[in-house]
Design a protein around this motif. Structure first.
Motif, PDB file in Angstrom:
ATOM      1  N   GLN A 150      -5.864   5.000   4.634  1.00 37.97           N
ATOM      2  CA  GLN A 150      -4.544   4.802   5.225  1.00 37.97           C
ATOM      3  C   GLN A 150      -3.782   3.723   4.459  1.00 37.97           C
ATOM      4  O   GLN A 150      -2.579   3.856   4.225  1.00 37.97           O
ATOM      5  CB  GLN A 150      -4.680   4.429   6.706  1.00 37.97           C
ATOM      6  CG  GLN A 150      -5.113   5.602   7.546  1.00 37.97           C
ATOM      7  CD  GLN A 150      -5.375   5.230   8.993  1.00 37.97           C
ATOM      8  OE1 GLN A 150      -5.648   4.075   9.319  1.00 37.97           O
ATOM      9  NE2 GLN A 150      -5.304   6.225   9.863  1.00 37.97           N
ATOM     10  N   GLN A 151      -4.482   2.682   4.039  1.00 38.03           N
ATOM     11  CA  GLN A 151      -3.865   1.633   3.226  1.00 38.03           C
ATOM     12  C   GLN A 151      -3.399   2.211   1.889  1.00 38.03           C
ATOM     13  O   GLN A 151      -2.299   1.895   1.422  1.00 38.03           O
ATOM     14  CB  GLN A 151      -4.878   0.508   3.000  1.00 38.03           C
ATOM     15  CG  GLN A 151      -4.340  -0.649   2.209  1.00 38.03           C
ATOM     16  CD  GLN A 151      -5.413  -1.711   1.960  1.00 38.03           C
ATOM     17  OE1 GLN A 151      -6.509  -1.681   2.527  1.00 38.03           O
ATOM     18  NE2 GLN A 151      -5.098  -2.644   1.087  1.00 38.03           N
ATOM     19  N   LYS A 201      -0.161   4.068   2.317  1.00 46.50           N
ATOM     20  CA  LYS A 201       0.976   3.167   2.521  1.00 46.50           C
ATOM     21  C   LYS A 201       1.392   2.455   1.240  1.00 46.50           C
ATOM     22  O   LYS A 201       2.576   2.268   0.983  1.00 46.50           O
ATOM     23  CB  LYS A 201       0.633   2.120   3.584  1.00 46.50           C
ATOM     24  CG  LYS A 201       0.573   2.661   4.982  1.00 46.50           C
ATOM     25  CD  LYS A 201       0.172   1.575   5.956  1.00 46.50           C
ATOM     26  CE  LYS A 201      -0.047   2.138   7.341  1.00 46.50           C
ATOM     27  NZ  LYS A 201      -0.569   1.131   8.276  1.00 46.50           N
ATOM     28  N   GLU A 202       0.406   2.050   0.431  1.00 48.39           N
ATOM     29  CA  GLU A 202       0.682   1.240  -0.758  1.00 48.39           C
ATOM     30  C   GLU A 202       1.034   2.044  -2.000  1.00 48.39           C
ATOM     31  O   GLU A 202       1.639   1.507  -2.921  1.00 48.39           O
ATOM     32  CB  GLU A 202      -0.551   0.381  -1.108  1.00 48.39           C
ATOM     33  CG  GLU A 202      -0.815  -0.741  -0.166  1.00 48.39           C
ATOM     34  CD  GLU A 202      -2.018  -1.574  -0.594  1.00 48.39           C
ATOM     35  OE1 GLU A 202      -2.467  -1.463  -1.750  1.00 48.39           O
ATOM     36  OE2 GLU A 202      -2.508  -2.343   0.247  1.00 48.39           O
ATOM     37  N   GLU A 261       2.762   5.323  -3.468  1.00 52.52           N
ATOM     38  CA  GLU A 261       3.618   6.508  -3.319  1.00 52.52           C
ATOM     39  C   GLU A 261       3.119   7.694  -4.147  1.00 52.52           C
ATOM     40  O   GLU A 261       3.229   8.838  -3.741  1.00 52.52           O
ATOM     41  CB  GLU A 261       5.053   6.176  -3.723  1.00 52.52           C
ATOM     42  CG  GLU A 261       5.785   5.318  -2.716  1.00 52.52           C
ATOM     43  CD  GLU A 261       5.993   6.032  -1.389  1.00 52.52           C
ATOM     44  OE1 GLU A 261       6.295   7.248  -1.378  1.00 52.52           O
ATOM     45  OE2 GLU A 261       5.846   5.355  -0.352  1.00 52.52           O
ATOM     46  N   LYS A 292       0.227   9.473  -2.261  1.00 47.61           N
ATOM     47  CA  LYS A 292       0.472   9.774  -0.852  1.00 47.61           C
ATOM     48  C   LYS A 292       0.303  11.272  -0.536  1.00 47.61           C
ATOM     49  O   LYS A 292      -0.215  11.640   0.506  1.00 47.61           O
ATOM     50  CB  LYS A 292       1.858   9.302  -0.442  1.00 47.61           C
ATOM     51  CG  LYS A 292       2.107   9.338   1.048  1.00 47.61           C
ATOM     52  CD  LYS A 292       3.492   8.823   1.359  1.00 47.61           C
ATOM     53  CE  LYS A 292       3.348   7.453   1.955  1.00 47.61           C
ATOM     54  NZ  LYS A 292       4.603   6.895   2.405  1.00 47.61           N
TER      55      LYS A 292
END
Length: 91
Positions: free
Chosen positions: A79-80, A83-84, A86, A89
Motif C-alpha cells: 500500500q505504501q 502511494k509513493e 506513481e 501504481k
C-alpha cells in the motif's frame, strides 16, 4: 521457477556447478568453502527493501509481486508502494 520470479541474474561461469539434492542451491563442489548460490535466500522481499519504494521501477516491482505476493505480512508495504510510486501504481 513456475511463477516467473527472478531471484538472480548471475551470469558467471557455471561449468562444474551442480544442484544440491532437494534444494534450490547451486554449488561448485561439495568441499567446504566452495562457491554456493542459495537461491531461496536471494528471493526478493518487499519488507527487506532498503531503498525507497518510490525508486522501484516497473520491472522490479513486477518481479517483486511474483516473488513476494501480497499477504498479511507485507500488505502495508505494498500500500505504501502504491502511494509513493506513481509508475508502479497500475501494477
Amino acid at each position: 521457477m513456475s511463477n516467473g520470479c527472478i531471484v538472480s541474474d548471475w551470469d558467471g561461469e557455471g561449468c562444474g556447478y551442480t544442484w544440491t539434492g532437494g534444494k534450490d542451491v547451486l554449488a561448485s563442489s561439495g568441499d567446504a568453502g566452495a562457491d554456493v548460490f542459495d537461491f531461496n535466500s536471494m528471493r526478493p522481499s518487499i519488507n527487506k527493501m532498503k531503498n525507497k519504494l518510490s525508486s522501484l521501477d516497473i520491472r522490479r516491482a513486477s518481479n517483486m509481486l511474483r516473488c513476494d505476493a501480497p499477504s498479511k505480512e507485507n500488505i502495508d508495504k505494498y500500500q505504501q508502494l502504491a502511494k509513493e510510486n506513481e509508475k508502479t501504481k497500475k501494477l
